[in-house]
Design a protein around this motif. Sequence first.
Motif, mmCIF file in Angstrom:
data_model
loop_
_atom_site.group_PDB
_atom_site.id
_atom_site.type_symbol
_atom_site.label_atom_id
_atom_site.label_comp_id
_atom_site.label_asym_id
_atom_site.label_seq_id
_atom_site.Cartn_x
_atom_site.Cartn_y
_atom_site.Cartn_z
ATOM 1 N N ALA A 160 -6.004 4.732 -2.240
ATOM 2 C CA ALA A 160 -5.787 6.121 -1.260
ATOM 3 C C ALA A 160 -6.719 5.926 -0.254
ATOM 4 C CB ALA A 160 -6.383 7.263 -2.218
ATOM 5 N N PHE A 161 -6.124 6.462 0.879
ATOM 6 C CA PHE A 161 -6.796 6.190 2.308
ATOM 7 C C PHE A 161 -6.940 7.249 3.132
ATOM 8 C CE2 PHE A 161 -3.128 6.501 4.849
ATOM 9 C CZ PHE A 161 -1.883 6.172 4.075
ATOM 10 N N SER A 162 -8.018 7.326 3.893
ATOM 11 C CA SER A 162 -8.295 8.521 4.705
ATOM 12 C C SER A 162 -9.021 8.095 5.962
ATOM 13 C CB SER A 162 -9.273 9.557 4.118
ATOM 14 O OG SER A 162 -10.477 9.185 3.677
ATOM 15 N N GLY A 163 -8.991 8.820 7.027
ATOM 16 C CA GLY A 163 -9.603 8.649 8.307
ATOM 17 C C GLY A 163 -8.978 7.935 9.254
ATOM 18 N N PHE A 164 -7.677 7.724 9.260
ATOM 19 C CA PHE A 164 -6.789 7.191 10.306
ATOM 20 C C PHE A 164 -6.432 8.374 10.986
ATOM 21 C CE2 PHE A 164 -7.185 3.003 8.757
ATOM 22 C CZ PHE A 164 -6.839 2.934 7.308
ATOM 23 N N THR A 165 -6.421 8.139 12.498
ATOM 24 C CA THR A 165 -5.912 9.125 13.253
ATOM 25 C C THR A 165 -4.231 8.810 13.564
ATOM 26 O OG1 THR A 165 -8.148 9.145 14.413
ATOM 27 C CG2 THR A 165 -6.107 10.178 15.553
ATOM 28 N N TYR A 166 -4.196 7.640 13.610
ATOM 29 C CA TYR A 166 -2.828 7.318 13.756
ATOM 30 C C TYR A 166 -2.292 6.464 12.499
ATOM 31 C CZ TYR A 166 -4.012 8.638 18.529
ATOM 32 O OH TYR A 166 -4.629 9.037 19.500
ATOM 33 N N ASP A 167 -0.930 6.122 12.556
ATOM 34 C CA ASP A 167 -0.033 5.393 11.441
ATOM 35 C C ASP A 167 -0.400 3.955 11.973
ATOM 36 O OD1 ASP A 167 2.223 7.733 10.536
ATOM 37 O OD2 ASP A 167 0.178 7.245 9.598
ATOM 38 N N ASP A 168 -1.156 3.565 12.718
ATOM 39 C CA ASP A 168 -0.883 2.004 13.216
ATOM 40 C C ASP A 168 -1.850 1.328 12.520
ATOM 41 O OD1 ASP A 168 -1.504 0.579 16.683
ATOM 42 O OD2 ASP A 168 -0.583 0.008 14.848
ATOM 43 N N TRP A 169 -1.810 1.270 11.406
ATOM 44 C CA TRP A 169 -2.837 0.697 10.394
ATOM 45 C C TRP A 169 -1.913 -0.416 9.525
ATOM 46 C CZ3 TRP A 169 -0.425 1.637 5.842
ATOM 47 C CH2 TRP A 169 0.019 2.858 5.937
ATOM 48 N N THR A 170 -2.758 -1.283 8.936
ATOM 49 C CA THR A 170 -2.248 -2.385 8.007
ATOM 50 C C THR A 170 -3.152 -2.202 6.786
ATOM 51 O OG1 THR A 170 -1.284 -3.975 9.684
ATOM 52 C CG2 THR A 170 -1.651 -4.687 7.615
ATOM 53 N N LYS B 54 1.311 11.086 0.869
ATOM 54 C CA LYS B 54 0.103 11.095 -0.338
ATOM 55 C C LYS B 54 -1.086 10.114 0.332
ATOM 56 C CE LYS B 54 2.857 12.141 -4.106
ATOM 57 N NZ LYS B 54 3.374 11.455 -5.713
ATOM 58 N N ASN B 55 -0.931 9.672 1.438
ATOM 59 C CA ASN B 55 -2.035 8.607 1.674
ATOM 60 C C ASN B 55 -2.445 7.560 0.663
ATOM 61 O OD1 ASN B 55 -1.962 10.144 4.329
ATOM 62 N ND2 ASN B 55 -3.839 11.045 4.284
ATOM 63 N N THR B 56 -1.303 7.075 0.344
ATOM 64 C CA THR B 56 -1.737 5.988 -0.605
ATOM 65 C C THR B 56 -0.818 4.773 -0.521
ATOM 66 O OG1 THR B 56 -2.155 7.618 -2.235
ATOM 67 C CG2 THR B 56 -1.800 5.587 -3.199
ATOM 68 N N VAL B 57 -1.287 3.585 -0.862
ATOM 69 C CA VAL B 57 -0.267 2.336 -0.765
ATOM 70 C C VAL B 57 -0.574 1.972 -2.155
ATOM 71 C CG1 VAL B 57 -0.750 0.088 -0.124
ATOM 72 C CG2 VAL B 57 -0.981 2.015 1.599
ATOM 73 N N TYR B 58 0.475 1.412 -2.533
ATOM 74 C CA TYR B 58 0.749 1.131 -4.228
ATOM 75 C C TYR B 58 0.817 -0.757 -4.235
ATOM 76 C CZ TYR B 58 1.372 6.157 -4.747
ATOM 77 O OH TYR B 58 1.214 7.284 -4.700
ATOM 78 N N LEU B 59 0.452 -1.127 -5.136
ATOM 79 C CA LEU B 59 0.972 -2.661 -5.225
ATOM 80 C C LEU B 59 1.371 -2.590 -6.812
ATOM 81 C CD1 LEU B 59 1.005 -5.348 -4.481
ATOM 82 C CD2 LEU B 59 -1.100 -5.959 -5.357
ATOM 83 N N GLN B 60 2.620 -2.869 -7.058
ATOM 84 C CA GLN B 60 3.418 -2.943 -8.218
ATOM 85 C C GLN B 60 3.175 -4.317 -8.632
ATOM 86 O OE1 GLN B 60 4.356 -0.534 -10.494
ATOM 87 N NE2 GLN B 60 4.526 -2.201 -11.682
ATOM 88 N N MET B 61 2.649 -4.717 -9.686
ATOM 89 C CA MET B 61 2.492 -5.919 -10.258
ATOM 90 C C MET B 61 3.199 -6.176 -11.636
ATOM 91 S SD MET B 61 -1.581 -6.801 -9.181
ATOM 92 C CE MET B 61 -2.312 -5.604 -10.583
ATOM 93 N N ASN B 62 4.160 -7.073 -11.508
ATOM 94 C CA ASN B 62 5.006 -7.165 -12.705
ATOM 95 C C ASN B 62 4.882 -8.870 -13.026
ATOM 96 O OD1 ASN B 62 6.133 -4.779 -12.519
ATOM 97 N ND2 ASN B 62 7.843 -5.447 -11.396
ATOM 98 N N SER B 63 5.110 -9.121 -14.232
ATOM 99 C CA SER B 63 5.099 -10.526 -14.750
ATOM 100 C C SER B 63 3.925 -10.960 -14.587
ATOM 101 C CB SER B 63 6.384 -11.125 -14.171
ATOM 102 O OG SER B 63 7.663 -10.895 -14.396
#
Length: 116
Positions: free
Chosen positions: A23-33, A76-85
């Motif tokens: 969950a992230f916050s504080g970015f003014t623009y979407d120019d993030w990685t 949702k201001n969230t990045v997910y990492l789905q990890m399988n296998s």
Amino acid sequence: EVQLQASGGGLVQAGGSLRLSCAFSGFTYDDWTIGWFRQAPGQERERVSCIVGLDGTTYYVDSVKGRFTISKDNSKNTVYLQMNSLNAEDTAVYYCWSVYYGMNYWGKGTLVTVSS
């Protein structure tokens, strides 16, 4: 102020799945990685995967290609990492990370343990 909050780690058997959230916050623009690094005991921290906020471009380290999927939900201001296998080599502390206008930001780590 940019803040990253990681969650979702835990104990899983080999072959199982987990989903990490950042969950992230504080970015003014979407120019993030935003992405994930991991560090196993006695090893250097390595970049696992990342995603670009503006266009969804993704990166995966070779060892997780085909098994891990990174995604974002801007609403949702969230990045997910789905990890399988998952396998024992995936055992590590996973850190949410971001780079934004040349500045690096880190969240607290979340432990992923894969039992064989």
